[in-house]
Motif scaffolding. Structure first.
Motif, PDB file in Angstrom:
ATOM      1  N   ILE A   1       0.370  -1.530   0.102  1.00 41.50           N
ATOM      2  CA  ILE A   1       0.184  -0.299  -0.221  1.00 41.50           C
ATOM      3  C   ILE A   1       1.212   0.907   0.302  1.00 41.50           C
ATOM      4  CG2 ILE A   1       0.268   0.382   2.487  1.00 41.50           C
ATOM      5  CD1 ILE A   1      -3.528   0.780  -0.105  1.00 41.50           C
ATOM      6  N   LYS A   2       0.077   2.392  -0.805  1.00 44.20           N
ATOM      7  CA  LYS A   2       1.245   3.145  -1.095  1.00 44.20           C
ATOM      8  C   LYS A   2       0.520   4.349  -0.617  1.00 44.20           C
ATOM      9  CE  LYS A   2       2.168   7.406  -4.235  1.00 44.20           C
ATOM     10  NZ  LYS A   2       2.285   8.025  -4.844  1.00 44.20           N
ATOM     11  N   ILE A   3       1.101   5.072   1.092  1.00 47.57           N
ATOM     12  CA  ILE A   3      -0.489   5.847   1.996  1.00 47.57           C
ATOM     13  C   ILE A   3      -0.421   7.304   1.232  1.00 47.57           C
ATOM     14  CG2 ILE A   3      -0.417   6.843   3.823  1.00 47.57           C
ATOM     15  CD1 ILE A   3      -1.380   3.724   3.841  1.00 47.57           C
ATOM     16  N   GLU A   4      -0.828   7.913   0.727  1.00 53.26           N
ATOM     17  CA  GLU A   4      -1.318   9.013   0.075  1.00 53.26           C
ATOM     18  C   GLU A   4      -2.510   9.738   1.225  1.00 53.26           C
ATOM     19  OE1 GLU A   4      -1.022   8.914  -3.807  1.00 53.26           O
ATOM     20  OE2 GLU A   4      -2.193  11.223  -3.784  1.00 53.26           O
ATOM     21  N   VAL A   5      -2.056  11.254   2.241  1.00 52.38           N
ATOM     22  CA  VAL A   5      -3.000  11.517   2.458  1.00 52.38           C
ATOM     23  C   VAL A   5      -2.895  13.005   2.891  1.00 52.38           C
ATOM     24  CG1 VAL A   5      -3.678  12.636   4.657  1.00 52.38           C
ATOM     25  CG2 VAL A   5      -2.361   9.789   4.665  1.00 52.38           C
TER      26      VAL A   5
END
Lengths: 66, 255
Positions: B95-99
């Motif tokens: 998973i690529k965390i993008e917030v």
């Protein structure tokens, strides 16, 4: 009966399973992810989960992104 | 070079170019882009599906490792929700965390990103957080259990290149995990530069997808990333800031 699908209120036939609804919407159940009342429904359970009045359903899939 | 594997979350990769699936004029280009790039990792986003929607999965070769992103998440809680949904799709646990809550500059929120990283790493995800190249945010992500960190070169989709070069250099120096430069890389030369500096990999989406010929551009990025990596491993010669230094002998001239 009324349920919410992806934020929109919709009238659906009583007694539908999640799999019925997914197919009725022209979707391939193998690429759809479902969240019913905030709980993820495993794909293997799509056929076993019957929808109830007032349910809130999210149907998602992968789209292009970076 | 044969042994030069990139290892992330216990997975060995031969390619150090990650690609995206956004913004293609025609998603049917994606298989040829995958082949030309020789990439093994590809990003996707998760969105609500309309009636009859088919999504992008039909265009992604099954050999690719999927890296879903949490784009659309404005805080850690939303990122965690998207990540769990992405895993339920049955395409692995990367998973690529993008917030992001700033819609103008699309800069990532380091605090929320580290929070989401910690929760998801504990749940067994292989977490690749997308961050500003800030040493403290990167360290927070390392401590939270990230498998790699992905600092931005420039704001998303801008093709402006390695604007954060010096900060990325600090991360490469200080952070033990692989540094994957993500966002802003518009040209192969910029990817090459990141690799020469010692980045572990580059993620390129817009730079390929928005070019006139994405398949040829994918090939160009592949070569650039390979060249930059080889140059890094070879070790660049010293720079002289003073006088020129002759390459040919300074004796034995014909007179």
């Amino acid at each position: 009966m009324r349920i919410t699908v992806n934020g929109e209120t919709e009238e659906i036939t009583e007694g539908l399973t999640l799999l019925d609804l997914i197919r009725e919407r022209g979707l391939n159940p193998d690429i759809v992810v479902a969240e019913l009342n905030r709980d993820i429904v495993a794909r293997d359970n799509f056929a076993a989960v019957r929808l109830n009045p007032g349910d809130s359903l999210e149907l998602l899939h992968f789209v292009g992104g970076g | 070079m044969q042994q030069d594997k990139l290892v992330i979350g216990g997975v060995e990769l031969d390619s150090r170019l990650f690609i995206g699936t956004g913004k293609y004029s025609d998603d049917a280009l994606i298989p040829a882009v995958c082949e030309a790039s020789a990439s093994q990792v590809i990003t996707v986003a998760m969105r609500r599906v309309d009636r009859g929607g088919t999504g992008v999965m039909g265009h992604i070769p099954s050999s690719m490792r999927l890296l879903p992103n949490t784009s659309g998440a404005r805080n850690a809680e939303e990122a965690v929700r998207l990540a769990r949904l992405a895993r339920a799709a049955g395409c692995g646990d990367w998973i690529k965390i993008e917030v992001i809550s700033d819609t103008r500059h699309l800069l990532p929120d380091g605090y929320e990103t580290a929070k989401a990283t910690e929760i998801l790493a504990k749940e067994g995800f292989t977490v690749l957080p997308y961050i500003n190249p800030d040493l403290y945010v990167a360290r927070a992500c390392v401590n939270a259990g990230a498998a790699a960190v992905m600092p931005l070169g420039a704001p998303i989709g801008t093709n402006r290149g390695l604007r954060t070069r010096e900060m990325i250099g600090i991360l490469i120096e200080e952070i033990e995990l692989p540094i994957v430069v993500d966002a802003g890389i518009g040209r192969p030369s910029q990817a090459c530069e990141a690799m020469e500096m010692g980045a572990a990999a580059c993620l390129v989406n817009t730079g390929i997808a928005s070019s006139d010929d994405p398949v040829t551009m994918a090939m160009a990025f592949r070569r650039a990333v390979e060249a930059g990596r080889a140059a890094y491993l070879a070790g660049a010669g010293a720079v002289s800031h003073g006088e020129a230094v002759a390459s040919s002998p300074l004796t034995g001239f014909l007179r």
